[in-house]
Write a protein that holds these residues in place. Structure first.
Motif, short mmCIF file in Angstrom:
data_model
loop_
_atom_site.label_atom_id
_atom_site.label_comp_id
_atom_site.label_asym_id
_atom_site.label_seq_id
_atom_site.Cartn_x
_atom_site.Cartn_y
_atom_site.Cartn_z
N MET A 1 0.20 -25.73 14.40
CA MET A 1 0.08 -26.02 12.96
C MET A 1 0.80 -24.95 12.15
O MET A 1 0.59 -23.76 12.36
N SER A 2 1.67 -25.36 11.25
CA SER A 2 2.45 -24.40 10.47
C SER A 2 1.59 -23.72 9.41
O SER A 2 0.63 -24.29 8.91
N ASP A 3 1.98 -22.47 9.09
CA ASP A 3 1.27 -21.69 8.08
C ASP A 3 1.69 -22.17 6.70
O ASP A 3 2.88 -22.16 6.36
N ALA A 4 0.72 -22.61 5.88
CA ALA A 4 1.04 -23.16 4.57
C ALA A 4 1.14 -22.08 3.50
O ALA A 4 1.49 -22.37 2.36
N ARG A 5 0.82 -20.83 3.88
CA ARG A 5 0.88 -19.76 2.88
C ARG A 5 2.33 -19.42 2.54
O ARG A 5 3.22 -19.56 3.38
N PRO A 6 2.59 -18.96 1.31
CA PRO A 6 3.96 -18.57 0.95
C PRO A 6 4.41 -17.37 1.77
O PRO A 6 3.60 -16.51 2.14
N LYS A 7 5.71 -17.31 2.05
CA LYS A 7 6.25 -16.25 2.90
C LYS A 7 6.65 -15.03 2.08
O LYS A 7 7.27 -15.15 1.03
N LEU A 8 6.29 -13.86 2.61
CA LEU A 8 6.63 -12.59 1.98
C LEU A 8 7.31 -11.72 3.03
O LEU A 8 6.72 -11.42 4.07
N LEU A 9 8.55 -11.33 2.78
CA LEU A 9 9.26 -10.43 3.69
C LEU A 9 9.05 -8.99 3.23
O LEU A 9 9.40 -8.63 2.11
N VAL A 10 8.49 -8.16 4.14
CA VAL A 10 8.26 -6.74 3.87
C VAL A 10 9.27 -5.94 4.68
O VAL A 10 9.24 -5.97 5.92
N ILE A 11 10.16 -5.24 3.99
CA ILE A 11 11.17 -4.41 4.67
C ILE A 11 10.71 -2.96 4.55
O ILE A 11 10.83 -2.33 3.50
N GLU A 12 10.14 -2.45 5.66
CA GLU A 12 9.49 -1.14 5.67
C GLU A 12 9.55 -0.60 7.09
O GLU A 12 9.23 -1.31 8.05
N ASP A 13 10.01 0.65 7.27
CA ASP A 13 10.17 1.19 8.62
C ASP A 13 8.96 1.99 9.11
O ASP A 13 8.89 2.37 10.27
N ALA B 1 -3.12 -6.11 3.31
CA ALA B 1 -3.24 -6.22 1.85
C ALA B 1 -2.79 -7.59 1.35
O ALA B 1 -3.28 -8.08 0.33
N TYR B 2 -1.84 -8.21 2.05
CA TYR B 2 -1.28 -9.49 1.60
C TYR B 2 -1.80 -10.64 2.46
O TYR B 2 -1.02 -11.43 2.99
N GLU B 3 -3.10 -10.75 2.57
CA GLU B 3 -3.68 -11.79 3.43
C GLU B 3 -3.44 -13.20 2.89
O GLU B 3 -3.55 -14.18 3.62
N ASP B 4 -3.12 -13.31 1.59
CA ASP B 4 -2.84 -14.63 1.01
C ASP B 4 -1.41 -15.10 1.30
O ASP B 4 -1.04 -16.21 0.94
N PHE B 5 -0.62 -14.23 1.96
CA PHE B 5 0.77 -14.56 2.25
C PHE B 5 1.02 -14.52 3.75
O PHE B 5 0.30 -13.84 4.49
N GLU B 6 2.03 -15.27 4.18
CA GLU B 6 2.51 -15.13 5.55
C GLU B 6 3.51 -13.98 5.55
O GLU B 6 4.65 -14.12 5.12
N VAL B 7 3.06 -12.80 6.02
CA VAL B 7 3.87 -11.59 5.93
C VAL B 7 4.81 -11.49 7.14
O VAL B 7 4.37 -11.58 8.30
N ILE B 8 6.09 -11.33 6.86
CA ILE B 8 7.11 -11.12 7.89
C ILE B 8 7.62 -9.69 7.71
O ILE B 8 8.02 -9.30 6.60
N VAL B 9 7.59 -8.90 8.78
CA VAL B 9 7.93 -7.49 8.69
C VAL B 9 9.29 -7.23 9.33
O VAL B 9 9.60 -7.77 10.40
N ALA B 10 10.10 -6.40 8.66
CA ALA B 10 11.39 -5.97 9.21
C ALA B 10 11.53 -4.47 8.96
O ALA B 10 11.17 -3.98 7.88
N GLY B 11 12.05 -3.76 9.97
CA GLY B 11 12.15 -2.30 9.84
C GLY B 11 13.55 -1.78 9.64
O GLY B 11 13.73 -0.58 9.44
N ASP B 12 14.56 -2.64 9.68
CA ASP B 12 15.94 -2.19 9.47
C ASP B 12 16.77 -3.34 8.87
O ASP B 12 16.29 -4.46 8.73
N ARG B 13 18.04 -3.02 8.58
CA ARG B 13 18.87 -4.00 7.88
C ARG B 13 19.11 -5.25 8.72
O ARG B 13 18.99 -6.36 8.22
N ALA B 14 19.41 -5.09 10.00
CA ALA B 14 19.73 -6.23 10.84
C ALA B 14 18.56 -7.21 10.94
O ALA B 14 18.72 -8.42 10.76
N SER B 15 17.36 -6.68 11.22
CA SER B 15 16.20 -7.56 11.34
C SER B 15 15.80 -8.15 9.99
O SER B 15 15.32 -9.29 9.91
N ALA B 16 16.03 -7.40 8.92
CA ALA B 16 15.71 -7.90 7.57
C ALA B 16 16.59 -9.10 7.22
O ALA B 16 16.10 -10.13 6.74
#
Length: 453
Positions: free
Chosen positions: A1-13, A24-39
């Motif tokens: 089942m897909s996540d219906a929450r809005p997506k938030l990209l967090v770029i933080e190393d 902190a962002y439990e209302d969002f589907e948080v996607i984490v990236a630690g560098d430029r390529a993954s972001a």
């Protein structure tokens, strides 16, 4: 089942901060990236509407060069993305530079998660509103065009368009009745284009030409017919041969000239001023006026026999106030045109502007709306036009409602339902959601109030 929450990209190393942000962002589907390529990979695959970006990324964790490089790439790939940058104490200059390069907002470290959540939520609201404005502007340019260029979603105006389309292929004269600024010339041009006539569309405003020149403008003149007539000139009726002549403000034609116009309509021949030769002309007549011609006939200022010749088909054009939802629809089309010409930073209308347009009476009709939108686009400071930019007040009370609860509720229900239908482009599910009711309830109301859909 897909996540219906809005997506938030967090770029933080920082791994510890990554975990905190996910919590902190439990209302969002948080996607984490630690560098430029993954972001950038996450931006392409997930297409988040909002991104939080720490400017201090490896290989330059103590500087901002890598963070700015990521910001520039995001703006180049998806310029509508709302990027919120992290700024350390004393780094206000970097934050302002990020705003200049396309970032939506910034926050200072150490992070206040409640404050940050508000900034992120506001960014999502703005992104959604801009997306709706773009979608509706695109629809306004396509789905709601009738007679070629006229934009409407109002049943009253659609009926007018259908009437004009039905009579376009005939040779009957058409009288367009409506207030100034309702689009009479646009409808006349649409009638001509739908008629298939090979000749030109020629328009003349009878109120804008002095009485002593109007006859020459309509019928033309021979060389030497009067002082200043240095050459033979065709009149508007001849210029529209095999085409359509649009007589705007026909009620302003002088009484004496009405006789000559009547003769042309009866015999389909004209004589130029100073001429002796009858010229056969096949010209379709469409005329318009905002005056009450029947009252003018009673006062002896307009010929009754000319009225019957000109008004073989009478089309009454509703005012903009009588077309709920059309103001916002037309405004978006005007905004797209004027923003492209004069202020590309303006992207759409804020909710208070849409509400103010729905509530305004539009005494100047479409012409007033066009002028207000043009002025607002020039004067707007941000991406969205507000009610103040349009010089409109926020909607107030309904002083004109009847002192009867049932009647007042019906009037309000009809108006609000039609405005919601126009906002959602007639989509029942979206309309029900806007109104805060179920689809079955909306269907019942549409049937109860006999609202076309």
């Amino acid at each position: 089942m897909s996540d219906a929450r809005p997506k938030l990209l967090v770029i933080e190393d920082d791994p510890g901060l990554q975990a905190q942000l996910k919590w902190a962002y439990e209302d969002f589907e948080v996607i984490v990236a630690g560098d430029r390529a993954s972001a950038m990979a996450a931006l392409r695959s997930e297409e988040p509407a909002v991104v939080t970006l720490d400017l201090g990324l490896p290989p330059d964790p103590d500087g901002t060069s890598e963070g700015f490089a990521v910001l520039d790439e995001i703006m180049a790939l998806k310029p509508d993305t709302k990027v919120i940058v992290a700024s350390g104490h004393g780094a206000r200059e970097s934050a302002l530079q990020a705003i200049e390069r396309g970032a939506y907002d910034f926050y200072q470290k150490p992070m206040d998660f409640d404050e940050m959540a508000l900034i992120v939520a506001r960014a999502y609201r703005l992104h959604r509103l801009e997306a709706e404005n773009r979608q509706l502007a695109m629809r306004a340019g396509k789905d709601n065009r009738v007679l070629g260029t006229m934009i409407t979603a109002a049943p009253e105006m659609l009926r007018v368009a259908r009437t004009i389309e039905r009579v376009a292929g005939t040779n009957v004269s058409v009288m367009l009745l409506g207030a100034s600024g309702t689009g009479k010339e646009l409808l006349a041009r649409g009638l001509h284009e739908a008629s298939g006539r090979a000749g030109a569309f020629v328009a003349i405003n009878c109120a804008a030409i002095p009485e002593n020149l109007l006859e020459s403008e309509l019928f033309g003149h021979e060389k030497g017919a009067f002082t200043g007539a240095i050459k033979t000139t065709e009149g508007k009726i001849e210029q529209a041969h095999n085409g359509t002549l649009f007589l705007d403000e026909v009620g302003d034609i002088p009484f004496a000239l009405q006789v000559k116009l009547l003769r042309f309509l009866q015999e389909r021949v004209i004589e130029r001023i100073g001429g002796r030769r009858s010229i056969a002309v096949d010209t379709r007549i469409v005329c318009a006026t905002h005056q009450n011609l029947e009252a003018m006939i009673a006062e002896g200022r307009f010929r009754e026999d000319l009225w019957y010749r000109l008004a073989e088909i009478v089309v009454k054009i509703p005012s903009l106030a009588e077309r709920p939802g059309d103001a916002a629809l037309l405004a978006r089309a005007f905004l797209a045109r004027f923003a492209k010409e004069m202020n590309p930073a303006v992207k759409g209308f804020a909710p208070d502007a849409l509400a103010a347009m729905d509530a305004w009476g539009w005494p100047g009709n479409v012409r007033e709306l066009e002028n207000r939108v043009k002025r607002a686009v020039i004067m707007a400071d941000g991406k969205l036009v507000h009610a103040g930019d349009l010089d409109l007040d926020a909607p107030g009370g309904d002083e004109d409602l009847p002192l009867n609860l049932k009647s007042a509720r019906e009037i309000t229900d009809r108006r609000v339902i039609r405005q919601a239908l126009a906002r959602s482009e007639g989509n029942i599910s979206s309309t029900a959601k806007l109104l805060g009711i179920s689809r079955p309830t909306l269907y019942d109301l549409l049937k109860q109030y006999d609202l076309q859909h």
